[in-house]
Scaffold this motif. Structure first.
Motif, PDB file in Angstrom:
ATOM      1  N   ASP A  19       0.787  -1.398  -0.204  1.00 19.92           N
ATOM      2  CA  ASP A  19      -0.065   0.208  -0.061  1.00 19.92           C
ATOM      3  C   ASP A  19       0.868   1.348  -0.034  1.00 19.92           C
ATOM      4  O   ASP A  19       0.458   2.148   0.811  1.00 19.92           O
ATOM      5  CB  ASP A  19      -0.900   0.085   1.086  1.00 19.92           C
ATOM      6  CG  ASP A  19      -1.963  -1.296   1.052  1.00 19.92           C
ATOM      7  OD1 ASP A  19      -1.892  -1.827   0.323  1.00 19.92           O
ATOM      8  OD2 ASP A  19      -3.004  -1.191   1.904  1.00 19.92           O
ATOM      9  N   LEU A  30      -5.430   9.785   4.243  1.00 21.67           N
ATOM     10  CA  LEU A  30      -5.080   9.132   5.127  1.00 21.67           C
ATOM     11  C   LEU A  30      -3.557   9.036   5.215  1.00 21.67           C
ATOM     12  O   LEU A  30      -2.938   7.765   5.392  1.00 21.67           O
ATOM     13  CB  LEU A  30      -5.749   7.670   5.302  1.00 21.67           C
ATOM     14  CG  LEU A  30      -5.611   6.670   6.333  1.00 21.67           C
ATOM     15  CD1 LEU A  30      -5.921   7.382   7.676  1.00 21.67           C
ATOM     16  CD2 LEU A  30      -6.519   5.429   6.210  1.00 21.67           C
ATOM     17  N   ASP A  57      -4.640  -0.852  -2.119  1.00 19.01           N
ATOM     18  CA  ASP A  57      -5.792  -0.694  -1.336  1.00 19.01           C
ATOM     19  C   ASP A  57      -6.691   0.063  -2.290  1.00 19.01           C
ATOM     20  O   ASP A  57      -6.451   0.793  -3.145  1.00 19.01           O
ATOM     21  CB  ASP A  57      -5.589   0.248  -0.039  1.00 19.01           C
ATOM     22  CG  ASP A  57      -6.641  -0.024   1.076  1.00 19.01           C
ATOM     23  OD1 ASP A  57      -6.828  -1.261   1.287  1.00 19.01           O
ATOM     24  OD2 ASP A  57      -7.065   1.139   1.970  1.00 19.01           O
ATOM     25  N   HIS A  59     -10.804   0.587  -2.756  1.00 16.31           N
ATOM     26  CA  HIS A  59     -12.163   0.675  -2.467  1.00 16.31           C
ATOM     27  C   HIS A  59     -13.011   1.203  -3.292  1.00 16.31           C
ATOM     28  O   HIS A  59     -12.723   2.264  -3.826  1.00 16.31           O
ATOM     29  CB  HIS A  59     -12.150   1.505  -1.116  1.00 16.31           C
ATOM     30  CG  HIS A  59     -11.416   0.811  -0.121  1.00 16.31           C
ATOM     31  ND1 HIS A  59     -11.463  -0.302   0.583  1.00 16.31           N
ATOM     32  CD2 HIS A  59     -10.362   1.657   0.872  1.00 16.31           C
ATOM     33  CE1 HIS A  59     -10.664  -0.600   1.404  1.00 16.31           C
ATOM     34  NE2 HIS A  59      -9.754   0.727   1.680  1.00 16.31           N
ATOM     35  N   TRP A  89     -12.469   4.929   8.693  1.00 15.55           N
ATOM     36  CA  TRP A  89     -11.217   5.907   8.235  1.00 15.55           C
ATOM     37  C   TRP A  89     -11.916   7.169   7.349  1.00 15.55           C
ATOM     38  O   TRP A  89     -13.027   6.896   6.748  1.00 15.55           O
ATOM     39  CB  TRP A  89     -10.481   4.964   7.368  1.00 15.55           C
ATOM     40  CG  TRP A  89      -9.852   3.870   7.920  1.00 15.55           C
ATOM     41  CD1 TRP A  89     -10.405   2.518   7.676  1.00 15.55           C
ATOM     42  CD2 TRP A  89      -8.815   3.549   8.966  1.00 15.55           C
ATOM     43  NE1 TRP A  89      -9.666   1.601   8.541  1.00 15.55           N
ATOM     44  CE2 TRP A  89      -8.807   2.317   9.224  1.00 15.55           C
ATOM     45  CE3 TRP A  89      -7.995   4.687   9.411  1.00 15.55           C
ATOM     46  CZ2 TRP A  89      -7.613   1.894  10.176  1.00 15.55           C
ATOM     47  CZ3 TRP A  89      -7.211   4.422  10.389  1.00 15.55           C
ATOM     48  CH2 TRP A  89      -7.013   2.914  10.698  1.00 15.55           C
ATOM     49  N   HIS A  92     -10.562   6.997   1.639  1.00 15.11           N
ATOM     50  CA  HIS A  92      -9.346   7.015   0.945  1.00 15.11           C
ATOM     51  C   HIS A  92      -9.112   5.743  -0.203  1.00 15.11           C
ATOM     52  O   HIS A  92      -9.871   4.762  -0.265  1.00 15.11           O
ATOM     53  CB  HIS A  92      -8.152   6.453   2.116  1.00 15.11           C
ATOM     54  CG  HIS A  92      -8.507   5.116   2.936  1.00 15.11           C
ATOM     55  ND1 HIS A  92      -9.752   5.115   3.499  1.00 15.11           N
ATOM     56  CD2 HIS A  92      -8.064   3.863   2.377  1.00 15.11           C
ATOM     57  CE1 HIS A  92      -9.626   3.846   3.987  1.00 15.11           C
ATOM     58  NE2 HIS A  92      -8.483   3.145   3.278  1.00 15.11           N
ATOM     59  N   TYR A 126      -7.270  -5.206   5.385  1.00 13.07           N
ATOM     60  CA  TYR A 126      -6.001  -4.883   5.845  1.00 13.07           C
ATOM     61  C   TYR A 126      -5.025  -5.608   4.980  1.00 13.07           C
ATOM     62  O   TYR A 126      -4.161  -5.188   4.520  1.00 13.07           O
ATOM     63  CB  TYR A 126      -5.979  -4.729   7.118  1.00 13.07           C
ATOM     64  CG  TYR A 126      -6.578  -3.738   7.737  1.00 13.07           C
ATOM     65  CD1 TYR A 126      -7.153  -2.458   7.316  1.00 13.07           C
ATOM     66  CD2 TYR A 126      -7.307  -4.066   9.287  1.00 13.07           C
ATOM     67  CE1 TYR A 126      -7.740  -1.556   8.060  1.00 13.07           C
ATOM     68  CE2 TYR A 126      -8.086  -3.183   9.874  1.00 13.07           C
ATOM     69  CZ  TYR A 126      -8.415  -2.080   9.233  1.00 13.07           C
ATOM     70  OH  TYR A 126      -9.203  -1.229   9.905  1.00 13.07           O
ATOM     71  N   LEU A 157       3.034   0.294   4.207  1.00 11.73           N
ATOM     72  CA  LEU A 157       2.130   1.135   5.059  1.00 11.73           C
ATOM     73  C   LEU A 157       0.943   0.407   5.080  1.00 11.73           C
ATOM     74  O   LEU A 157       0.473  -0.262   4.473  1.00 11.73           O
ATOM     75  CB  LEU A 157       1.881   2.300   4.308  1.00 11.73           C
ATOM     76  CG  LEU A 157       3.022   3.388   4.014  1.00 11.73           C
ATOM     77  CD1 LEU A 157       2.565   4.500   3.019  1.00 11.73           C
ATOM     78  CD2 LEU A 157       3.693   3.799   5.298  1.00 11.73           C
ATOM     79  N   ALA A 158       0.323   0.513   6.270  1.00  8.45           N
ATOM     80  CA  ALA A 158       0.901   0.948   7.539  1.00  8.45           C
ATOM     81  C   ALA A 158       1.269  -0.288   8.641  1.00  8.45           C
ATOM     82  O   ALA A 158       0.476  -1.255   8.314  1.00  8.45           O
ATOM     83  CB  ALA A 158      -0.079   1.824   8.352  1.00  8.45           C
ATOM     84  N   PHE A 161      -1.525  -1.826  10.500  1.00  2.45           N
ATOM     85  CA  PHE A 161      -2.814  -2.270   9.840  1.00  2.45           C
ATOM     86  C   PHE A 161      -2.362  -3.284   8.453  1.00  2.45           C
ATOM     87  O   PHE A 161      -2.138  -4.309   8.654  1.00  2.45           O
ATOM     88  CB  PHE A 161      -3.844  -1.109   9.477  1.00  2.45           C
ATOM     89  CG  PHE A 161      -4.473  -0.445  10.471  1.00  2.45           C
ATOM     90  CD1 PHE A 161      -5.432  -1.102  11.305  1.00  2.45           C
ATOM     91  CD2 PHE A 161      -3.742   0.621  11.182  1.00  2.45           C
ATOM     92  CE1 PHE A 161      -5.909  -0.582  12.434  1.00  2.45           C
ATOM     93  CE2 PHE A 161      -4.408   1.137  12.557  1.00  2.45           C
ATOM     94  CZ  PHE A 161      -5.417   0.619  13.019  1.00  2.45           C
ATOM     95  N   CYS A 162      -2.224  -2.668   7.590  1.00  5.45           N
ATOM     96  CA  CYS A 162      -1.987  -3.495   6.301  1.00  5.45           C
ATOM     97  C   CYS A 162      -0.809  -4.382   6.523  1.00  5.45           C
ATOM     98  O   CYS A 162      -0.640  -5.575   5.721  1.00  5.45           O
ATOM     99  CB  CYS A 162      -2.256  -2.713   4.886  1.00  5.45           C
ATOM    100  SG  CYS A 162      -4.111  -2.100   4.858  1.00  5.45           S
ATOM    101  N   ILE A 187       0.337   3.979  11.612  1.00  3.43           N
ATOM    102  CA  ILE A 187      -0.753   5.021  11.784  1.00  3.43           C
ATOM    103  C   ILE A 187      -1.028   5.174  13.348  1.00  3.43           C
ATOM    104  O   ILE A 187      -0.779   6.244  13.933  1.00  3.43           O
ATOM    105  CB  ILE A 187      -2.231   4.700  11.270  1.00  3.43           C
ATOM    106  CG1 ILE A 187      -1.999   4.379   9.767  1.00  3.43           C
ATOM    107  CG2 ILE A 187      -3.037   5.501  11.747  1.00  3.43           C
ATOM    108  CD1 ILE A 187      -3.436   3.847   9.172  1.00  3.43           C
TER     109      ILE A 187
HETATM  110  C1  VGL Z   1      -4.929   0.854   5.792  1.00  3.99           C
HETATM  111  C2  VGL Z   1      -6.486   1.765   6.995  1.00  3.99           C
HETATM  112  C3  VGL Z   1      -7.366   1.573   6.052  1.00  3.99           C
HETATM  113  C4  VGL Z   1      -3.309   0.473   5.390  1.00  3.99           C
HETATM  114  C5  VGL Z   1      -5.713   0.684   4.525  1.00  3.99           C
HETATM  115  O1  VGL Z   1      -2.656   0.359   4.120  1.00  3.99           O
HETATM  116  O2  VGL Z   1      -2.701   0.229   6.532  1.00  3.99           O
HETATM  117  N1  VGL Z   1      -4.946   1.338   6.673  1.00  3.99           N
HETATM  118  N2  VGL Z   1      -6.899   0.977   4.661  1.00  3.99           N
END
Ligand code: VGL
Ligand code: ZN
Length: 216
Positions: A19, A30, A57, A59, A89, A92, A126, A157-158, A161-162, A187
């Protein structure tokens, strides 16, 4: 788990770059604090790996992980979705937007696959492997196994999370899994980084620095 000594990437190793997209970089929707600091180490690392996979990512508008899709919710609140608790979130990485593009500052022309995730409107993802319902697969596990990879190295990143979820799923799928800490940024909302580190450690994911990868 920490690791001593140098690691020489081989033909059965794959680097997953998670990501590195405009919305997670400075100025993005974000933005991950200091997110652009991952680009130089990832570009260096990628040269040491014959095999690199990118995640993106991706969406649809109105995605269930967006605070804007819920009444009376703000970004970084949580809510209950059908599969459990979900952090909400800012909008994004909306499909087809500039924010969803992978940074052109990444210099990995030899990357072999871009795996998109988070495209089901009611389920977040994620992880590059499995969506947040923990059932829906992206196909990445089968791809990596079919290609005979044994070790998975994650960065991007991040962290909390991902990158963490991708590393946790890689470990659960049976790959020897590494997270390259200085090539990732977090994050860190509501204790998420500490929790991710606990989970990674419990799963046996090896935390390393990019200096431990032998380059060239
Ligand atoms: C991510 C929050 C929402 C990430 C993706 O890439 O860590 N974090 N979507
Ligand atoms: Zn997302």
């Amino acid at each position: 788990m920490s690791v001593q000594g140098k690691i020489a990437p081989s033909d059965t190793d794959v680097l997953i770059v998670v990501d590195v997209q405009h919305d997670f970089l400075p100025g993005g929707a974000l933005a991950v604090p200091d997110g652009d600091a991952v680009i130089a180490p990832i570009n260096r690392l990628a040269k040491a790996f014959q095999h690199v996979v990118l995640t993106q990512d991706w969406h649809p508008q109105g995605h269930a992980s967006f605070a804007s899709a819920h009444v009376d919710k703000q970004p970084f609140d949580t809510t209950e979705l059908h599969y459990g608790s979900q952090v909400l979130w800012p909008d994004h990485c909306v499909q087809g937007t500039k924010g969803a593009e992978i940074s052109r500052d990444l210099n990995i022309p030899h990357a072999q696959l871009v795996i998109r995730k988070g495209y089901n409107s009611g389920i977040d993802s994620y992880s590059g492997f499995k969506e947040a319902d923990r059932k829906t697969s992206t196909g990445l596990e089968g791809y990596l196994k079919e290609r005979g990879f044994r070790r998975v190295f994650c960065a991007g990143l991040a962290t909390d999370f991902c990158v963490a979820w991708t590393a946790l799923d890689a470990a659960a799928a049976g790959f020897e899994t590494y997270l390259i800490e200085d090539a990732s940024r977090a994050i860190d909302t509501n204790g998420s980084l500490a929790k991710a580190k606990n989970d990674l450690s419990a799963a046996g994911v090896r935390m390393i620095g990019s200096a431990q990868i032998l380059e060239g």
